[in-house]
Design a protein around this motif. Structure first.
Motif, PDB file in Angstrom:
ATOM      1  N   SER A   1      -6.887  -8.199  -4.346  1.00 38.60           N
ATOM      2  CA  SER A   1      -5.549  -7.636  -4.144  1.00 38.60           C
ATOM      3  C   SER A   1      -4.872  -8.355  -2.991  1.00 38.60           C
ATOM      4  N   TYR A   2      -3.550  -8.338  -3.022  1.00 42.07           N
ATOM      5  CA  TYR A   2      -2.728  -8.942  -1.970  1.00 42.07           C
ATOM      6  C   TYR A   2      -1.780  -7.846  -1.484  1.00 42.07           C
ATOM      7  N   ILE A   3      -2.096  -7.278  -0.310  1.00 45.60           N
ATOM      8  CA  ILE A   3      -1.355  -6.129   0.200  1.00 45.60           C
ATOM      9  C   ILE A   3      -0.318  -6.605   1.215  1.00 45.60           C
ATOM     10  N   LEU A   4       0.931  -6.384   0.872  1.00 48.41           N
ATOM     11  CA  LEU A   4       2.052  -6.825   1.697  1.00 48.41           C
ATOM     12  C   LEU A   4       2.413  -5.760   2.730  1.00 48.41           C
ATOM     13  N   PRO A   5       2.964  -6.162   3.863  1.00 43.02           N
ATOM     14  CA  PRO A   5       3.292  -5.189   4.908  1.00 43.02           C
ATOM     15  C   PRO A   5       4.616  -4.476   4.647  1.00 43.02           C
ATOM     16  N   TRP A   6       4.706  -3.239   5.110  1.00 39.88           N
ATOM     17  CA  TRP A   6       5.981  -2.518   5.137  1.00 39.88           C
ATOM     18  C   TRP A   6       6.771  -2.961   6.356  1.00 39.88           C
ATOM     19  N   VAL A   7       8.071  -3.065   6.204  1.00 40.59           N
ATOM     20  CA  VAL A   7       8.928  -3.475   7.320  1.00 40.59           C
ATOM     21  C   VAL A   7       9.961  -2.376   7.568  1.00 40.59           C
ATOM     22  N   PRO A   8       9.868  -1.660   8.694  1.00 43.39           N
ATOM     23  CA  PRO A   8      10.888  -0.647   8.991  1.00 43.39           C
ATOM     24  C   PRO A   8      12.253  -1.308   9.148  1.00 43.39           C
TER      25      PRO A   8
ATOM     26  N   ASP B   1       0.869  -1.172   0.000  1.00 48.05           N
ATOM     27  CA  ASP B   1       0.000   0.000   0.000  1.00 48.05           C
ATOM     28  C   ASP B   1       0.909   1.226   0.000  1.00 48.05           C
ATOM     29  N   ASP B   2       1.054   1.856  -1.163  1.00 49.56           N
ATOM     30  CA  ASP B   2       2.015   2.946  -1.285  1.00 49.56           C
ATOM     31  C   ASP B   2       1.573   4.218  -0.566  1.00 49.56           C
ATOM     32  N   VAL B   3       0.273   4.406  -0.386  1.00 49.74           N
ATOM     33  CA  VAL B   3      -0.180   5.550   0.402  1.00 49.74           C
ATOM     34  C   VAL B   3       0.333   5.409   1.837  1.00 49.74           C
ATOM     35  N   GLU B   4       0.193   4.217   2.377  1.00 54.14           N
ATOM     36  CA  GLU B   4       0.689   3.971   3.735  1.00 54.14           C
ATOM     37  C   GLU B   4       2.210   4.108   3.791  1.00 54.14           C
ATOM     38  N   GLY B   5       2.898   3.665   2.742  1.00 53.83           N
ATOM     39  CA  GLY B   5       4.350   3.821   2.704  1.00 53.83           C
ATOM     40  C   GLY B   5       4.748   5.289   2.759  1.00 53.83           C
ATOM     41  N   GLY B   6       4.035   6.133   2.008  1.00 53.48           N
ATOM     42  CA  GLY B   6       4.303   7.558   2.053  1.00 53.48           C
ATOM     43  C   GLY B   6       4.054   8.147   3.431  1.00 53.48           C
ATOM     44  N   ARG B   7       2.986   7.694   4.071  1.00 51.48           N
ATOM     45  CA  ARG B   7       2.703   8.159   5.434  1.00 51.48           C
ATOM     46  C   ARG B   7       3.845   7.809   6.381  1.00 51.48           C
TER      47      ARG B   7
END
Length: 331
Positions: free
Chosen positions: A308-315, A129-135
């Protein structure tokens, strides 16, 4: 006796036919927007390491879009003409290839989007989810600069879904920090050299006035980092936040030089191939990539039928940097 021989021959023929069906090789095209950057190189490397590619079930052909929507459209038309079984698509522009994708699907060629989206609700998407990535990256930067100061944004290719969505998330968070002002915003097209040049221009135009840098991918962040260093500016004084979690960026994050968030190239490419095979083979297909175990609690297989298959962001942190580095490099 003749009847028995005939039956034996028929049985042998049916067995051979069944074996041929089971041994079918699927010709699948992977149309990626460009191969200059680390992330798409990792994406391609990972899809070629999928078990179905390695055992010959899938013949994968990678098409380099060279960062041009017309090139990608022509490549899709070529795959239609050459009767590819399916297409995995990483578009440079979310809207420009809708017509070509519609044509492929009209010819019963499944299309699955990976990493970046097609502007169509009929195309399954496997990615983050690139919106969440930008956040996430904007919030990290706002925290590091204490919620005030001038910032610049290095954009991805204008019109690509990752650029559009990441920027949406970035602007949403930065707008909640009235002490932060965006003084420059321009594309460097995911390219490290372009970002280096762009950042140098900004540092010259705004000497000692830039408090932080938002970069929409790692390659551009590393170019910005190089520019800071060449100007004698510490990244601790002008922090950089980014997205991708590529090897060089993980090392830079470990050294405290940038903040980045991993999007898993293996999960995006191999996940897309599993979903594609489910469309071709049907309900009997079971996913073969390790990524479904890696993200089992967060991403459900759903028999390959989810929209859709939304993968998690990992800090990327000092604590997980070594493990993530080994994951993305295979080392």
């Amino acid at each position: 006796m003749k009847l028995r021989k005939l039956l034996v021959c028929m049985l042998a023929a049916s067995t051979l036919m069944a074996g041929a069906v089971e041994a079918k090789t699927y010709k699948i095209g992977a149309a990626v927007y460009g191969l200059k950057g680390q992330f798409m190189q990792a994406w391609v490397k990972s899809i070629k390491e999928h078990p179905a590619v390695k055992d010959g079930t899938v013949q994968i052909t990678v098409f380099d879009g060279n960062y041009d929507a017309n090139t990608q459209n022509n490549q899709i038309e070529t795959m239609i003409t050459q009767h590819y079984d399916a297409i995995i698509f990483v578009p440079i522009d979310t809207k420009a290839s809708v017509g070509a994708v519609r044509h492929a699907m009209a010819e019963d060629i499944p299309v699955v989007a990976s990493n970046t989206k097609v502007a169509s609700d009929k195309v399954v998407y496997v990615g983050n989810d690139d919106v969440e990535g930008g956040r996430l990256q904007a919030a990290a930067l706002a925290k590091q600069i204490g919620g005030k100061g001038n910032v610049v944004i290095i954009q991805g290719p204008i019109g690509q879904s990752a650029q559009i969505d990441r920027e949406k998330g970035e602007l949403e968070v930065l707008a909640k920090n009235p002490g932060i002002k965006i003084i420059e915003k321009k594309t460097a097209n995911w390219d490290r050299a372009q970002a280096l040049s762009l950042t140098e221009d900004w540092l010259n135009a705004h000497p000692k006035q830039i408090a932080g840098i938002v970069s929409q991918n790692d390659d551009m962040a590393l170019g910005a980092l190089q520019a800071l260093k060449s100007h004698g500016v510490s990244p601790k004084d002008v922090p950089i936040t980014s997205i991708d979690g590529m090897p060089d960026a993980i090392k830079a994050a470990q050294a405290g030089e940038i903040t980045t968030f991993l999007q898993d190239a293996q999960a995006q490419s191999q996940g897309a191939l599993d979903v594609t095979l489910a469309k071709l083979i049907g309900d009997s297909y079971k996913p073969r990539s390790v990524i479904w175990q890696r993200y089992g609690n967060q991403v459900k297989w759903a028999d390959g039928k989810a929209a859709s298959y939304i993968l998690p962001w990992v800090p990327v942190t000092p604590q997980n940097a070594d493990a993530l580095y080994k994951q993305v490099t295979g080392g």
